[in-house]
Design a protein around this motif. Structure first.
Motif, PDB file in Angstrom:
ATOM      1  N   ASP A  93       0.829  -1.181   0.000  1.00 11.87           N
ATOM      2  CA  ASP A  93       0.000   0.000   0.000  1.00 11.87           C
ATOM      3  C   ASP A  93       0.875   1.246   0.000  1.00 11.87           C
ATOM      4  O   ASP A  93       0.622   2.203  -0.727  1.00 11.87           O
ATOM      5  N   PHE A  94       1.917   1.194   0.809  1.00 13.51           N
ATOM      6  CA  PHE A  94       2.846   2.318   0.839  1.00 13.51           C
ATOM      7  C   PHE A  94       3.510   2.479  -0.525  1.00 13.51           C
ATOM      8  O   PHE A  94       3.663   3.593  -1.023  1.00 13.51           O
ATOM      9  N   ASN A  95       3.891   1.383  -1.132  1.00 14.59           N
ATOM     10  CA  ASN A  95       4.549   1.462  -2.432  1.00 14.59           C
ATOM     11  C   ASN A  95       3.633   2.081  -3.481  1.00 14.59           C
ATOM     12  O   ASN A  95       4.074   2.881  -4.295  1.00 14.59           O
ATOM     13  N   ARG A  96       2.374   1.699  -3.438  1.00 14.21           N
ATOM     14  CA  ARG A  96       1.425   2.312  -4.376  1.00 14.21           C
ATOM     15  C   ARG A  96       1.363   3.809  -4.143  1.00 14.21           C
ATOM     16  O   ARG A  96       1.429   4.597  -5.084  1.00 14.21           O
ATOM     17  N   PHE A  97       1.243   4.159  -2.872  1.00 13.49           N
ATOM     18  CA  PHE A  97       1.190   5.585  -2.546  1.00 13.49           C
ATOM     19  C   PHE A  97       2.440   6.307  -3.030  1.00 13.49           C
ATOM     20  O   PHE A  97       2.361   7.362  -3.650  1.00 13.49           O
TER      21      PHE A  97
END
Lengths: 305, 305
Positions: free
Chosen positions: A12-16
């Motif tokens: 999720d962080f990577n997507r963000f």
DNA sequence: GCATTTAGTGGACTGAGTCAACTAAATTAT
DNA sequence: ATAATTTAGTTGACTCAGTCCACTAAATGC
């Protein structure tokens, strides 16, 4: 490692962050450079004298693509290349004054962008963000070379860490059940509860502020020291840390006047066994058990000091 | 905001993470999807019923480009679109079963990639990385809301985590010494060693894969349940997690037929005391002690079930 | 009721990035 | 020493991800 919620959070962080970086990098459109151009120019500007292969490796680029970009940079007078005298196939790339100017302008823009982001934050928040970035970097960047490991005595939380890390490791690796964690908690807890600084010790191996190994010496009575809970974390294996920990134990036990040093281990732990043999321990007995679920081979080793 | 070193460090991290994400995203090449395809499919899969504008806004895409991609997805049977009855210009996009399958496959791959990265790390390091990601996200993503906390039973390593986190907290906050860690290790270790699933339980509060709280119920005999080692991490305070944990304890104790629920705490823990009062506990006794160094006020609380 | 904005689409294009084939120097094997 | 293989860099040929513009149709503002 298959802790799904943890991994999902990371994803999720990577997507963000993909999105976030995408936005930041859009701004390069005001300049005549693409993101790749900018990355290359940055790399050359900050490491004057790199070679093309170096760039290919560090920035994970296609050599053909890079070759063309460098050709363009050369034509625009941003860089100069000359054959590396040490390897005539290779080119030494340096920035011209004009190239340095562009490099610095790019840096100013990038700084301004980040400054703009930080401007929306509260006092102290940019520092917190940057500290967190440092943490991630240290953990995920293989090139961020690890700090050397140091040995130190235990302090608050370390005994808990020993219980946690050993339990997780033996569960993941050998399918041991919670009876093992119970045993470790008992051994480690009793060590703390009855700690005798004159005859007992706990070494924690720490690297960059992170615990990566441990061992205890407890007093077994009758002049026998017990070496317990030797552990080296996955991330720190192959550095001789296990040997260092055991050597410390032997040194300490001798110094404190123990006659013998004994330990209990299981035979599937090859690396540990190798250390015990090398440091002079001898196998005194062996018994099959199912203390923690799967069958294992418990061993008692002894060293005469 | 013009703290140059701070900004430079942030830029440096961004360069590193651009590279890092680039590597991760390369792997989409094995699949028939580009990075953008994957991002879109992910967004649709996880927010069924989005519109094209929604995607354009969230993913910062060109509408024409998106339109073409959606057309392709439709042709491949991955999604279905129907006009939004509330706004006939707009389309409601939903995934088909086939699309969901692809979405899940993509998720599995992405997870595997991250798992592979985490595998090289030491015990506890993935958690540290994810915690740092959460920090950055909370600061830089205006839309970020933290994952909800879930309660689950303990598993390998959790008892060690309880010992570690409580010891560190009480040491930092109140200057308690290692005798406290010894006590926690003893309580938590005995819980594991003598665990009776019929009458005892351990709840771990977890948020985004990170442990943030815990509590135990142990059997004190004579129909008395003991609530022990209640803890909520700094990062998760003010969310009502302490209350949830205590409520679970009360519910469990009633269900198992205990007559009374007792607990021992110290009076400087204001938040905890507020919870005990609110849930109906009454203070039965109090004594000053120096069990862990600094003077403190131990309290016994009791709840008739 | 007319003007303007918004959601979505198709045509036309460009240029970032890839793949394969090649030269020349360096390294390794024999 | 010489042949075989590997490595650094280059060029040709291509493709396809992403962009820009012009358009339709519905919704909204005045």
């Amino acid at each position: 490692m298959s802790d799904i919620p943890l991994i999902e959070t990371a994803r999720d962080f990577n997507r963000f962050y993909t999105n976030f970086l995408g936005l930041l990098n859009k701004a390069y459109l005001d300049s005549p450079f693409t993101l790749t151009d900018a990355r290359i120019l940055f790399e050359i500007g900050s490491h004057d004298g790199v070679s093309a292969v170096g760039l290919v490796r560090d920035l994970h680029l296609d050599p053909a693509y890079l070759s063309r970009i460098l050709k363009r940079f050369r034509a625009e007078g941003l860089i100069e290349t000359s054959p590396d005298p040490a390897d005539l196939r290779s080119q030494v790339i340096t920035v011209t004054d004009q190239g340095r100017e562009q490099f610095e302008e790019l840096g100013r823009r990038a700084n301004a962008q980040i400054a703009a982001r930080f401007d929306n934050l509260a006092a102290g928040e940019p520092e917190a963000a940057v500290r967190a970035m440092g943490t991630i970097r240290a953990l995920l960047d293989p090139a961020a070379k690890p700090a050397p490991a140091i040995l130190r005595p235990h302090r608050a939380g370390d005994i808990g860490w020993i219980v946690q890390s050993q339990s997780r490791f033996y569960t993941e690796e050998y399918g041991w059940d919670l009876r093992f964690e119970a045993l470790v908690a008992d051994v480690a807890g009793k060590f703390l509860a009855n700690f005798d600084p004159a005859l007992e010790y706990c070494w924690i191996a720490e690297r960059g502020g992170i615990n990566v190994g441990s061992v205890l010496i407890t007093n077994g009575g009758d002049g026998i020291a017990k070496l317990r809970l030797l552990y080296v974390d996955k991330s720190a294996r192959g550095l001789g840390l296990g040997k260092r920990l055991v050597d410390e134990c032997i040194r300490f036990s001798r110094q404190k006047g123990y006659r013998e040093l004994s330990l209990w281990t299981n035979d599937m732990l090859d690396a540990a066994r190798a250390i015990y043999i090398k440091t002079g321990f001898r196998l005194v007995s062996e018994e099959r058990h199912r203390m923690f679920g799967p069958e294992a081979n418990g061993q008692n080793w002894l060293l005469t000091l």
